[in-house]
Design an enzyme around this catalytic site. Structure first.
Site, PDB file in Angstrom:
ATOM      1  N   CYS A   1      57.249  39.965  29.778  1.00 45.54           N
ATOM      2  CA  CYS A   1      57.913  41.051  30.519  1.00 45.54           C
ATOM      3  C   CYS A   1      57.042  42.293  30.689  1.00 45.54           C
ATOM      4  CB  CYS A   1      59.212  41.437  29.831  1.00 45.54           C
ATOM      5  SG  CYS A   1      60.035  40.073  29.000  1.00 45.54           S
TER       6      CYS A   1
ATOM      7  N   HIS B   1      65.632  42.090  36.347  1.00 43.52           N
ATOM      8  CA  HIS B   1      64.415  41.988  35.540  1.00 43.52           C
ATOM      9  C   HIS B   1      63.571  40.787  35.959  1.00 43.52           C
ATOM     10  CE1 HIS B   1      61.694  42.033  32.254  1.00 43.52           C
ATOM     11  NE2 HIS B   1      62.436  41.515  31.313  1.00 43.52           N
TER      12      HIS B   1
END
Ligand SMILES: [Zn+2]
Lengths: 383, 137
Positions: free
Chosen positions: A83, A332
């Site tokens: 991420c 996300h």
């Protein structure tokens, strides 16, 4: 001012299922960033392509995307720290410029999470944990963050309602961010009554998967002023890592890698948390934002709850945080997330954030976490 | 016995510390300790990153640990659905050793509290599989 500036930013809309290829998805952010500058593709010295490979069907996407963007024959390579991939891309891009190897470097983050089914994606996401010693127990990302929430509640008296307030704030700003995937208002009791995913976290404590891309163009100081009227300078960079297995963590009430990366970034920028005017933090779960308040020094350990209860992290508060809706509202798309966070702060520092604009910010901070505190990247920017 | 028998679903079958599974079947939950520098590891490791030695001894995780945190899952990854709901937990045994695993289903949810005393104990699973879980003393 510093040695390297961000001269162009771009982001695609973050959406549930993008109806095109990863090349076309990447192009959306790329076009937006390139259009901000007078740069031609041949002016980009090198490109760094960032994503998490487990979601990609295309193997080694760097060369494929670079060709589609018109960035060959210049060097291109792939960079991954789940991420936080595109924030790490900024750190590497900075060093390519600072070393004198290149004048201008482009960082392209993308993820088409809908490339594979959601069952496949859950399973692959879980493989970002310790597959030998944790995954055989049936773990999932929300469970790890939920264990941090439980530890935080127990030690500091933080409550489920405090976390829910973070989601309510995210939704407040998601509504005014036209690139966010979730644009509806969310009421406090809606969060509290949503399905439990992994105690004490509920569905509304978790961000959604999304498809999206982000793009940042970095340039050396002497080039930056010719390329844009408003260069945004990279003042501080910090990065750190931590044990993958929870058994290796000395505490679950915060993320040690975030504290270490913040210390490094603040030292490089010669400033502290009190100097920051606007921040983007990695709120993949509400508890992650709460821990970020404390790990970054915006609140003392255990006192993050007062920041959200007093609305101090709203746009008009003491330290506005995630006033673009955060991951909770934007969605996300793993490899694109860090670049999107940086873009928001760049727009804020330029005074171009529209309805989300904070009053006259000078210094901005980006907190981008990979995995469950496996990697942390902190970036400090100045106008 | 192979490492592929560890846990409800295992994702890898080969590690040099696969004796861990053999020891589970003998009733022991074990870590490794470096013979050269005394560093203790759980989960067990074949190599010591402190002194670069690969000369390791086994030790058993014994005594009472303390619950550091937990979470009860309502959703499970593929292959774990039939176990739901189950509780992931982290337990600290001493300054060096913490163990990640699951709480025994014999512990009622209303009785779970951080800091509670727990033991770690091997548990046999269906289909000749084996794991460990945390139980009350
Ligand atoms: Zn050693």
């Amino acid at each position: 001012m510093s040695d390297v500036a961000i001269v162009g930013v771009g982001q695609s809309a973050f959406v549930r299922g993008y109806g095109g290829s990863i090349r076309e998805l990447a192009f959306e952010a790329y076009r937006e960033a390139m259009t901000e500058t007078q740069l031609k593709p041949k002016d980009i010295g090198a490109s760094i392509i960032c994503s998490a490979p487990e979601y990609d069907k295309q193997r080694t996407p760097a060369g494929v995307l670079a060709e589609y963007l018109g960035l060959i024959p210049q060097p291109t390579f792939y960079l991954e720290s789940v991420c936080s991939s595109s924030s790490m891309g900024v750190k590497v891009g900075y060093s390519l410029i600072k070393s004198g190897l290149h004048d201008v470097v482009l960082i392209l983050g993308f993820q088409k999470m809908s490339e594979i089914t959601s069952a496949e994606s859950q399973e692959r996401m879980g493989r970002g944990a310790d597959i030998i010693w944790e995954s055989p127990f049936g773990t999932m990302m929300p469970a790890y963050y939920a264990m941090h929430a439980r530890a935080h509640f127990d030690k500091y008296g933080t409550t489920e309602e405090d976390l829910a307030l973070i989601r309510v704030k995210a939704a407040t700003y998601g509504q005014i961010n036209e690139k966010a995937v979730y644009r509806k208002e969310v009421a406090l009791d809606q969060v509290l009554s949503s399905d439990v995913v992994s105690t004490p976290l509920k569905r509304f404590d978790c961000c959604a998967n999304a498809d999206g891309s982000s793009c940042l163009i970095l340039a050396r100081q002497d080039r930056a002023r010719d390329l844009t009227k408003k260069p945004i300078w990279i003042l501080g960079l910090g990065a750190a890592s931590a044990p993958v297995n929870m058994a290796g963590r000395d505490s679950l009430t915060g993320l040690k890698c975030a504290r270490e990366a913040a210390k490094e970034a603040f030292e490089m920028a010669r400033m502290g948390a009190q100097d920051v005017d606007v921040a983007e933090v990695h709120d993949c779960f509400t508890i992650a934002e709460m821990m970020a308040y404390e790990d970054l020094g915006f609140a003392k350990p255990g006192e993050g709850k007062y920041l959200i209860r007093d609305k101090e992290t709203y746009k008009d508060g003491k330290i506005p945080i995630n006033v673009d809706g955060g991951l909770l509202s934007k969605g996300h798309p793993i490899g694109a997330t860090g670049g999107s966070q940086l873009r928001t702060v760049v727009l804020q520092l330029r005074g171009e954030a529209g309805k989300m604009q904070v009053k006259n910010p000078r210094i901005g901070l980006i907190h981008n976490i990979g995995g469950v505190g496996l990697y942390a990247n902190i970036t400090i920017l100045g106008g | 016995m192979g490492f592929e028998k560890f846990g409800t679903v295992s994702f890898t079958s080969q590690t040099k510390v696969d004796e861990f599974v053999e020891r589970l079947s003998q009733g022991k939950v074990s870590g490794t300790k470096c013979k050269k520098c005394d560093a203790a590891y759980f989960p067990p490791r074949a190599d010591c990153c402190g002194c670069l030695s690969s000369d390791m001894d086994w030790f058993d995780v014994v005594g009472t640990g303390r619950l550091i945190s937990y979470s009860t899952l309502s959703y499970a990854p593929t292959g774990f659905e039939e176990d739901l709901p189950y509780t992931a937990a982290l337990v600290r045994f001493n300054d060096d050793i913490q163990v990640f695993g699951r709480l025994s289903k014999a512990i009622k949810s209303e009785d779970i509290a951080l800091g509670m005393d727990l033991l770690v104990s091997p548990v046999k699973l269906p289909c000749d599989r084996i794991s460990y879980e945390f139980v009350r003393p």
